[in-house]
Motif scaffolding. Structure first.
Motif, PDB file in Angstrom:
ATOM      1  N   CYS A 188      95.281  73.366  73.719  1.00 35.58           N
ATOM      2  CA  CYS A 188      95.274  74.081  72.441  1.00 35.58           C
ATOM      3  C   CYS A 188      96.535  73.729  71.647  1.00 35.58           C
ATOM      4  O   CYS A 188      97.643  73.761  72.188  1.00 35.58           O
ATOM      5  CB  CYS A 188      95.198  75.590  72.667  1.00 35.58           C
ATOM      6  N   PHE A 189      96.364  73.394  70.375  1.00 33.97           N
ATOM      7  CA  PHE A 189      97.489  73.006  69.537  1.00 33.97           C
ATOM      8  C   PHE A 189      98.457  74.175  69.323  1.00 33.97           C
ATOM      9  O   PHE A 189      99.648  73.965  69.145  1.00 33.97           O
ATOM     10  CB  PHE A 189      96.969  72.513  68.182  1.00 33.97           C
ATOM     11  N   SER A 190      97.935  75.403  69.355  1.00 32.38           N
ATOM     12  CA  SER A 190      98.763  76.563  69.050  1.00 32.38           C
ATOM     13  C   SER A 190      99.466  77.126  70.283  1.00 32.38           C
ATOM     14  O   SER A 190     100.685  77.278  70.296  1.00 32.38           O
ATOM     15  CB  SER A 190      97.913  77.653  68.390  1.00 32.38           C
ATOM     16  N   CYS A 191      98.705  77.430  71.341  1.00 31.88           N
ATOM     17  CA  CYS A 191      99.295  78.090  72.511  1.00 31.88           C
ATOM     18  C   CYS A 191      99.496  77.159  73.696  1.00 31.88           C
ATOM     19  O   CYS A 191      99.990  77.591  74.740  1.00 31.88           O
ATOM     20  CB  CYS A 191      98.432  79.281  72.930  1.00 31.88           C
ATOM     21  N   ASP A 240      90.645  82.042  71.166  1.00 32.78           N
ATOM     22  CA  ASP A 240      91.529  83.153  70.804  1.00 32.78           C
ATOM     23  C   ASP A 240      92.418  82.794  69.620  1.00 32.78           C
ATOM     24  O   ASP A 240      92.578  83.587  68.686  1.00 32.78           O
ATOM     25  CB  ASP A 240      92.392  83.544  72.006  1.00 32.78           C
ATOM     26  N   CYS A 241      93.005  81.587  69.650  1.00 33.50           N
ATOM     27  CA  CYS A 241      93.894  81.173  68.562  1.00 33.50           C
ATOM     28  C   CYS A 241      93.116  80.960  67.268  1.00 33.50           C
ATOM     29  O   CYS A 241      93.599  81.293  66.180  1.00 33.50           O
ATOM     30  CB  CYS A 241      94.644  79.901  68.946  1.00 33.50           C
ATOM     31  N   GLY A 276      91.651  68.831  62.300  1.00 37.01           N
ATOM     32  CA  GLY A 276      92.040  67.788  63.232  1.00 37.01           C
ATOM     33  C   GLY A 276      92.748  68.297  64.469  1.00 37.01           C
ATOM     34  O   GLY A 276      93.036  67.515  65.374  1.00 37.01           O
ATOM     35  N   ALA A 277      93.045  69.584  64.544  1.00 36.16           N
ATOM     36  CA  ALA A 277      93.753  70.150  65.692  1.00 36.16           C
ATOM     37  C   ALA A 277      92.782  70.929  66.578  1.00 36.16           C
ATOM     38  O   ALA A 277      91.893  71.629  66.083  1.00 36.16           O
ATOM     39  CB  ALA A 277      94.884  71.069  65.223  1.00 36.16           C
ATOM     40  N   LEU A 278      92.957  70.796  67.882  1.00 38.66           N
ATOM     41  CA  LEU A 278      92.149  71.530  68.849  1.00 38.66           C
ATOM     42  C   LEU A 278      92.720  72.935  69.039  1.00 38.66           C
ATOM     43  O   LEU A 278      93.928  73.102  69.223  1.00 38.66           O
ATOM     44  CB  LEU A 278      92.136  70.796  70.186  1.00 38.66           C
ATOM     45  N   LEU A 279      91.847  73.929  68.985  1.00 35.27           N
ATOM     46  CA  LEU A 279      92.292  75.312  69.145  1.00 35.27           C
ATOM     47  C   LEU A 279      91.365  76.039  70.106  1.00 35.27           C
ATOM     48  O   LEU A 279      90.141  75.865  70.056  1.00 35.27           O
ATOM     49  CB  LEU A 279      92.288  76.044  67.801  1.00 35.27           C
TER      50      LEU A 279
END
Length: 348
Positions: A137-140, A160-161, A154-157
């Protein structure tokens, strides 16, 4: 008397069937039992039948030759390096050494830009490849290898994020609309499919037609029964395409001329009292006649006419009865059934 092996460097003669487990040697030709040696000299001699047998070729020597031949034939199709005793990978039934395979065919990880080795687990999403440990996940930074995820810009999430940052909120329950779940959108708002309910019967509307009314939504049956205005003619509900006249509503097919019953929707019409009429019926029934051309004065067209005493004229028809000059905006003189301009009246 049994024969004994008196030659320590030889062995008794056996056939292949008599030899336990078989062996690589060839069977010897039959011979009669030799007499026991009588002296030391005779004990050192090998019977002539043994001397005449050729020594078989060593099987180890044959295996070495075969290995060399196979080594020459079984090699990497790219670099020709021998693959004997080595790991290899076939591509279109052609063997490749590991080094050539990874250089020519292995995919590159989208995240770390390193080659994904033949013995590493590879994950793919939308023609992009990842090491298992790089698919996060790009965020967590949570691993997505066994999790649901979505792609945002373009970002994998992870789910939950995505819900925390990007997911819409249901206008009814104020909970996030999870990626992949069905939702309904109307005028910038979103609903879970099960939360978009008819205000009348409180059943999910889903993909059916609905009618908005003062912030509420109704299925068509509830709207027609409870909310919809009624046609002034047939008293049935109006759900689309009505006509408004004098603060009353009609279905288009119900708004008719009071004279000929022709539909008036989209047509020019007038009224007499509370009843609507088409131009033709109104002209024939109620319009005054022009004193000049004797045709009805309807007020349509240029909409202007001249009235004097109990007579009316179309504006173009209001002219001197003798010289035909227009009298609109000018003085005139009535002469029984005629009207005259100043000049024609002076001639009299």
């Amino acid at each position: 008397m049994k024969s004994e092996n008196i030659f320590p460097h030889t062995r008794p003669w056996f056939t292949l069937e008599e030899e336990e487990g078989g062996g690589p040697f060839l069977p010897l030709a039959p011979c009669t039992t030799a007499s026991p040696p009588q002296s030391v000299e005779s004990s050192r001699r090998i019977p002539s039948v043994w001397e005449q047998r050729p020594r078989p070729e060593s099987p180890m020597r044959s295996a070495a030759v075969l290995t060399r031949i196979m080594s020459d034939l079984f090699s990497c199709r790219n670099c020709n390096e021998s693959l004997c005793g080595q790991k290899y990978i076939e591509v279109e039934e052609k063997p490749h050494c590991i080094r050539c395979y990874e250089r020519l065919y292995a995919n590159t990880c989208q995240e770390c830009k390193e080659i994904i080795g033949h013995d590493e687990k590879e994950l793919m999403h939308e023609d992009r490849f990842f090491h298992e440990n790089c698919f996060r996940c790009f965020s967590c930074d949570r691993s997505l290898a066994d999790e649901s995820f979505t792609l945002q810009g373009g970002a994998l999430l992870c789910s939950d994020c995505y819900c925390s940052h990007f997911s819409s909120k249901c206008a009814a329950c104020n909970q996030s609309v999870m990626p992949g779940s069905r939702m309904l959108e109307y005028q910038g708002s979103a609903w879970h499919e099960d939360c978009f309910l008819c205000h009348g019967c409180e059943k999910p509307i889903g993909g059916e037609a609905f009618v908005p009314d003062d912030g509420d939504f109704y299925c068509v049956p509830c709207y027609e029964q409870r909310v919809a205005p009624r046609c002034s003619y047939c008293r049935k509900a109006l759900t689309k395409g009505g006509v408004t006249y004098r603060d009353e509503l009609w279905h288009k097919e119900c708004f008719l001329c009071s004279g000929c019953r022709a539909p008036l929707a989209g047509q020019t019409f007038t009224s007499q009292g509370d009843s609507p009429y088409c131009v033709k019926c109104f002209s024939n029934l109620y319009a005054k006649k022009c004193a000049g051309c004797n045709t009805p004065i309807t007020g349509f067209g240029d909409g202007k006419y001249v009235s004097f005493e109990d007579r009316q004229w179309h504006q173009p028809c209001f002219k001197c009865s003798r010289c035909s000059v227009s009298l609109v905006g000018s003085g005139f003189f009535p002469d029984r059934d005629h009207i005259l301009c100043r000049d024609c009246n002076s001639d009299d």
